[in-house]
Design a protein around this motif. Structure first.
Motif, PDB file in Angstrom:
ATOM      1  N   VAL A  40       3.173  -1.779   9.861  1.00 57.08           N
ATOM      2  CA  VAL A  40       2.288  -0.840  10.893  1.00 57.08           C
ATOM      3  C   VAL A  40       1.158  -0.274   9.885  1.00 57.08           C
ATOM      4  O   VAL A  40       1.040   1.096   9.661  1.00 57.08           O
ATOM      5  CB  VAL A  40       2.250   0.041  12.261  1.00 57.08           C
ATOM      6  N   CYS A  86       3.957  -1.642  18.772  1.00 59.33           N
ATOM      7  CA  CYS A  86       3.807  -0.951  17.850  1.00 59.33           C
ATOM      8  C   CYS A  86       5.541  -0.561  17.355  1.00 59.33           C
ATOM      9  O   CYS A  86       5.751  -0.484  15.917  1.00 59.33           O
ATOM     10  CB  CYS A  86       2.893   0.249  17.940  1.00 59.33           C
ATOM     11  N   ALA A 129      -3.241   0.567  14.764  1.00 54.18           N
ATOM     12  CA  ALA A 129      -3.424   0.016  16.309  1.00 54.18           C
ATOM     13  C   ALA A 129      -4.338   0.319  17.201  1.00 54.18           C
ATOM     14  O   ALA A 129      -4.732   1.783  16.481  1.00 54.18           O
ATOM     15  CB  ALA A 129      -1.835   0.320  16.535  1.00 54.18           C
ATOM     16  N   ILE A 178      -3.396  -5.078  16.554  1.00 54.21           N
ATOM     17  CA  ILE A 178      -2.213  -3.842  15.835  1.00 54.21           C
ATOM     18  C   ILE A 178      -2.029  -4.459  14.083  1.00 54.21           C
ATOM     19  O   ILE A 178      -2.075  -5.711  14.334  1.00 54.21           O
ATOM     20  CB  ILE A 178      -0.673  -3.828  15.812  1.00 54.21           C
ATOM     21  N   ALA A 192      -0.485  -4.843  10.396  1.00 58.75           N
ATOM     22  CA  ALA A 192       0.337  -4.572   9.971  1.00 58.75           C
ATOM     23  C   ALA A 192       0.610  -5.847   8.444  1.00 58.75           C
ATOM     24  O   ALA A 192      -0.199  -6.642   8.737  1.00 58.75           O
ATOM     25  CB  ALA A 192       1.435  -5.301  11.042  1.00 58.75           C
TER      26      ALA A 192
END
Length: 234
Positions: free
Chosen positions: A188, A178, A191, A134, A136
């Protein structure tokens, strides 16, 4: 010939955008097989999120969902397949493809691996961890990546030079992490499930350039979705 694209930045940008959309459409169609409602289908929700971040037109997105879910009357079957092997200088590589013609893809991937070595299933995957990944960005200056990773349920994290953080999760926890990260100050950006090398090979200079050219040729192939590589620039 090799420098022509530099003289046409708009065309190059359009081509890159088209390739990104093409890959995202395939992911959406695959995910939509398990249902056309993103709220009830975590994989589709993640794919739709990626598409919106890439500014995919709404009609393109909706058409891909309908196709994948079998609601448009069109039948398109994509098969996910992995290829393992080595780039030049014994750099391990995993190539993930989505194809509607397996025979064509196998033949063309073999050609792309001529400067490296195409291996058998399991030949390099043992040297990679299969993880949720992920990307972010902190929504505020006081966002704490370590605290966010612990509280959201991520296994690990690493920050890059541009301020973003890559959170690693167990594959089954990807969707839950997430959803949780925004509560701890992170937005985010992308992903997906992927592969992280355990023992990346360090290269520099001409050797690094040779491997990067090999990887770029793989990534430019229409059937290739993702390329995972055990490479570390020295």
């Amino acid at each position: 010939m090799g420098a022509q694209w530099k003289a046409k930045p708009k065309e190059a940008a359009a081509n890159a955008r088209g390739k990104i959309f093409g890959k995202l459409v395939k992911e959406i169609m695959i995910a939509a097989r398990n249902g056309a409602d993103p709220d009830m289908n975590p994989k589709l929700r993640l794919a739709v999120h990626q598409a919106k971040k890439a500014s995919m037109p709404k009609d393109t997105l909706e058409r891909a969902i309908k196709k994948g879910a079998g609601l448009s009357g069109e039948v398109v079957n994509y098969e996910r397949t992995l290829y393992e092997g080595f780039a030049p200088h014994r750099v391990p590589v995993i190539v993930e493809c989505l194809t509607d013609n397996l025979n064509r893809t196998v033949a063309e991937v073999r050609v792309l691996f001529r400067k490296g070595q195409l291996g058998t299933s399991g030949s390099v995957s043992w040297d990679f961890d299969h993880l949720g990944m992920i990307e972010a960005e902190p929504a505020s200056a006081d966002a704490d990546a370590e605290l966010a990773a612990i509280e959201a349920g991520a296994q690990d994290f690493e920050a890059d030079d541009e301020g973003a953080t890559l959170f690693y999760t167990d594959p089954t926890d990807l969707d839950a992490v997430c959803k949780a990260l925004p509560e701890f100050g992170f937005t985010v950006q992308s992903a997906n499930l992927g592969y992280k090398a355990k023992n990346p090979v360090g290269l520099s200079g001409a050797e690094l350039e040779e491997v990067e050219a090999f990887l770029e040729a793989l990534d430019n192939h229409d059937d290739v979705q993702n390329v995972y590589v055990g490479l570390q620039a020295n």
